[in-house]
Motif scaffolding. Structure first.
Motif, mmCIF file in Angstrom:
data_model
loop_
_atom_site.group_PDB
_atom_site.id
_atom_site.type_symbol
_atom_site.label_atom_id
_atom_site.label_comp_id
_atom_site.label_asym_id
_atom_site.label_seq_id
_atom_site.Cartn_x
_atom_site.Cartn_y
_atom_site.Cartn_z
ATOM 1 N N ARG A 222 0.781 -17.298 -1.747
ATOM 2 C CA ARG A 222 0.076 -18.135 -2.727
ATOM 3 C C ARG A 222 -0.178 -17.383 -4.031
ATOM 4 O O ARG A 222 -0.077 -17.956 -5.123
ATOM 5 C CB ARG A 222 -1.243 -18.637 -2.124
ATOM 6 C CG ARG A 222 -1.049 -19.703 -1.046
ATOM 7 C CD ARG A 222 -2.358 -20.402 -0.723
ATOM 8 N NE ARG A 222 -3.322 -19.503 -0.105
ATOM 9 C CZ ARG A 222 -3.430 -19.300 1.201
ATOM 10 N NH1 ARG A 222 -2.614 -19.936 2.049
ATOM 11 N NH2 ARG A 222 -4.339 -18.488 1.692
ATOM 12 N N ALA A 223 -0.483 -16.090 -3.910
ATOM 13 C CA ALA A 223 -0.715 -15.292 -5.116
ATOM 14 C C ALA A 223 0.560 -15.198 -5.960
ATOM 15 O O ALA A 223 0.518 -15.273 -7.190
ATOM 16 C CB ALA A 223 -1.200 -13.898 -4.732
ATOM 17 N N ILE A 224 1.696 -15.046 -5.288
ATOM 18 C CA ILE A 224 2.976 -14.980 -6.009
ATOM 19 C C ILE A 224 3.286 -16.317 -6.669
ATOM 20 O O ILE A 224 3.736 -16.367 -7.820
ATOM 21 C CB ILE A 224 4.107 -14.571 -5.038
ATOM 22 C CG1 ILE A 224 3.911 -13.117 -4.589
ATOM 23 C CG2 ILE A 224 5.473 -14.750 -5.697
ATOM 24 C CD1 ILE A 224 4.887 -12.670 -3.515
ATOM 25 N N LEU A 225 3.030 -17.419 -5.968
ATOM 26 C CA LEU A 225 3.290 -18.744 -6.543
ATOM 27 C C LEU A 225 2.430 -18.984 -7.782
ATOM 28 O O LEU A 225 2.901 -19.550 -8.778
ATOM 29 C CB LEU A 225 3.027 -19.827 -5.493
ATOM 30 C CG LEU A 225 4.010 -19.866 -4.309
ATOM 31 C CD1 LEU A 225 3.551 -20.882 -3.272
ATOM 32 C CD2 LEU A 225 5.420 -20.188 -4.791
ATOM 33 N N LYS A 226 1.186 -18.550 -7.724
ATOM 34 C CA LYS A 226 0.306 -18.700 -8.892
ATOM 35 C C LYS A 226 0.793 -17.836 -10.047
ATOM 36 O O LYS A 226 0.809 -18.268 -11.208
ATOM 37 C CB LYS A 226 -1.116 -18.317 -8.512
ATOM 38 C CG LYS A 226 -1.810 -19.315 -7.604
ATOM 39 C CD LYS A 226 -3.218 -18.837 -7.258
ATOM 40 C CE LYS A 226 -3.903 -19.829 -6.321
ATOM 41 N NZ LYS A 226 -5.268 -19.355 -5.922
ATOM 42 N N LYS A 227 1.197 -16.624 -9.722
ATOM 43 C CA LYS A 227 1.656 -15.710 -10.766
ATOM 44 C C LYS A 227 2.920 -16.231 -11.437
ATOM 45 O O LYS A 227 3.102 -16.104 -12.658
ATOM 46 C CB LYS A 227 1.908 -14.328 -10.158
ATOM 47 C CG LYS A 227 2.270 -13.264 -11.177
ATOM 48 C CD LYS A 227 2.378 -11.895 -10.518
ATOM 49 C CE LYS A 227 2.709 -10.824 -11.548
ATOM 50 N NZ LYS A 227 2.802 -9.484 -10.930
ATOM 51 N N ARG A 228 3.812 -16.833 -10.640
ATOM 52 C CA ARG A 228 5.061 -17.375 -11.183
ATOM 53 C C ARG A 228 4.881 -18.783 -11.756
ATOM 54 O O ARG A 228 5.813 -19.389 -12.260
ATOM 55 C CB ARG A 228 6.141 -17.405 -10.096
ATOM 56 C CG ARG A 228 6.630 -16.026 -9.696
ATOM 57 C CD ARG A 228 7.708 -16.120 -8.632
ATOM 58 N NE ARG A 228 8.894 -16.813 -9.129
ATOM 59 C CZ ARG A 228 9.885 -16.236 -9.810
ATOM 60 N NH1 ARG A 228 9.823 -14.935 -10.082
ATOM 61 N NH2 ARG A 228 10.921 -16.920 -10.207
ATOM 62 N N ARG A 229 3.652 -19.296 -11.662
ATOM 63 C CA ARG A 229 3.314 -20.620 -12.202
ATOM 64 C C ARG A 229 4.244 -21.704 -11.638
ATOM 65 O O ARG A 229 4.810 -22.520 -12.389
ATOM 66 C CB ARG A 229 3.376 -20.590 -13.725
ATOM 67 C CG ARG A 229 2.365 -19.614 -14.326
ATOM 68 C CD ARG A 229 2.437 -19.580 -15.830
ATOM 69 N NE ARG A 229 1.473 -18.633 -16.375
ATOM 70 C CZ ARG A 229 1.345 -18.349 -17.668
ATOM 71 N NH1 ARG A 229 2.125 -18.972 -18.557
ATOM 72 N NH2 ARG A 229 0.451 -17.476 -18.085
ATOM 73 N N PHE A 230 4.406 -21.665 -10.336
ATOM 74 C CA PHE A 230 5.239 -22.659 -9.660
ATOM 75 C C PHE A 230 4.673 -24.053 -9.902
ATOM 76 O O PHE A 230 3.487 -24.302 -9.702
ATOM 77 C CB PHE A 230 5.296 -22.356 -8.158
ATOM 78 C CG PHE A 230 6.002 -23.409 -7.354
ATOM 79 C CD1 PHE A 230 7.359 -23.629 -7.531
ATOM 80 C CD2 PHE A 230 5.310 -24.191 -6.442
ATOM 81 C CE1 PHE A 230 8.025 -24.595 -6.798
ATOM 82 C CE2 PHE A 230 5.966 -25.161 -5.706
ATOM 83 C CZ PHE A 230 7.327 -25.358 -5.883
ATOM 84 N N VAL A 231 5.533 -24.964 -10.332
ATOM 85 C CA VAL A 231 5.124 -26.340 -10.605
ATOM 86 C C VAL A 231 5.584 -27.224 -9.443
ATOM 87 O O VAL A 231 6.789 -27.386 -9.227
ATOM 88 C CB VAL A 231 5.737 -26.860 -11.926
ATOM 89 C CG1 VAL A 231 5.316 -28.299 -12.157
ATOM 90 C CG2 VAL A 231 5.305 -25.970 -13.083
ATOM 91 N N PRO A 232 4.667 -27.766 -8.659
ATOM 92 C CA PRO A 232 5.046 -28.593 -7.512
ATOM 93 C C PRO A 232 5.666 -29.908 -7.947
ATOM 94 O O PRO A 232 5.562 -30.335 -9.087
ATOM 95 C CB PRO A 232 3.705 -28.818 -6.800
ATOM 96 C CG PRO A 232 2.687 -28.726 -7.884
ATOM 97 C CD PRO A 232 3.206 -27.682 -8.832
ATOM 98 N N GLY A 233 6.318 -30.548 -6.996
ATOM 99 C CA GLY A 233 6.936 -31.836 -7.274
ATOM 100 C C GLY A 233 8.278 -31.953 -6.579
ATOM 101 O O GLY A 233 8.509 -31.341 -5.549
ATOM 102 N N GLU A 234 9.180 -32.732 -7.152
ATOM 103 C CA GLU A 234 10.457 -33.009 -6.524
ATOM 104 C C GLU A 234 11.623 -32.264 -7.165
ATOM 105 O O GLU A 234 12.786 -32.612 -6.958
ATOM 106 C CB GLU A 234 10.722 -34.518 -6.579
ATOM 107 C CG GLU A 234 9.675 -35.339 -5.844
ATOM 108 C CD GLU A 234 9.976 -36.824 -5.881
ATOM 109 O OE1 GLU A 234 11.011 -37.187 -6.486
ATOM 110 O OE2 GLU A 234 9.207 -37.599 -5.311
#
Length: 208
Positions: free
Chosen positions: A157-169
């Motif tokens: 989760r920390a990596i996803l936040k750092k990479r600013r992952f944008v959820p969706g399709e």
């Protein structure tokens, strides 16, 4: 009597004396005053023990402490720095001394190594790197549990936040992030679970 197989002058007033017991002594000339200065000569057991116990072991211990003052090392790394210059028993004595006073501690090293690299490597990568440094597997497991806890979710989760992952399709973005985390050594199930929690749709997940 221990026979000399090689006697070589070195820089800075030192000599290298190779012996038929398999050991090599690097000494200053003043320390080697009682040693014949040519191959074929011999050293008494008493003189050998004096040099090993009272000269080289002390020097190896001081060298070990100096190396650890400059940077923390694992036992294997420290031994590697000492073995080329000192007999095996001197290295063993030096390692035992610094370990006894906790200047050398592979568990502490592993915890510190993991703590400083949490955001860069996965647990699997950490374990691989620490194994290569000679840390025992049980110490690695303890350190990973200490620093990460029971699972990798928080780290993912920390990596996803750092990479600013944008959820969706967006399948392309999902694939890119999935591959990135997989290359880091994270389990595929943990990756999917955390991507879903970030809002990735089932459709984006279909390729994986």
């Amino acid at each position: 009597m221990i026979r000399i197989t090689e006697y070589t002058a070195l820089e800075k007033g030192r000599i290298r004396v190779c012996l038929d017991n398999g050991e090599t002594l690097v000494l200053y000339r003043s320390e080697a005053a009682r040693i014949p200065s040519e191959a074929g000569g011999g050293i008494s057991e008493e003189d050998y023990r004096r040099l090993v116990d009272h000269v080289l072991t002390k020097r190896a211990t001081k060298r070990a402490m100096h190396l650890l003052e400059r940077m923390d090392r694992t036992e294997r790394e420290l031994r590697g720095k000492l073995e080329d210059a000192y007999p095996a028993e001197c290295v063993d004595a030096a390692v035992a001394y610094v370990a006894r006073f906790h200047y050398l501690d592979d568990y502490r090293y592993a915890c510190s190594f993991i703590r400083c690299r949490k955001e860069k490597y996965s647990r699997r990568q950490m374990a691989f790197k620490l194994t290569a440094k000679g840390v025992a597997s049980e110490l690695i497991d303890q350190a990973l549990l200490e620093e990460y806890g029971e699972n990798e979710d928080a780290q993912i989760r920390a990596i996803l936040k750092k990479r600013r992952f944008v959820p969706g399709e967006d399948r392309k973005e999902y694939a890119k992030v999935f591959r990135y985390l997989a290359c880091k050594g994270f389990e595929s199930g943990a990756i999917r679970r955390n991507l879903r929690e970030f809002g990735a749709s089932d459709e984006a997940e279909l390729l994986f």
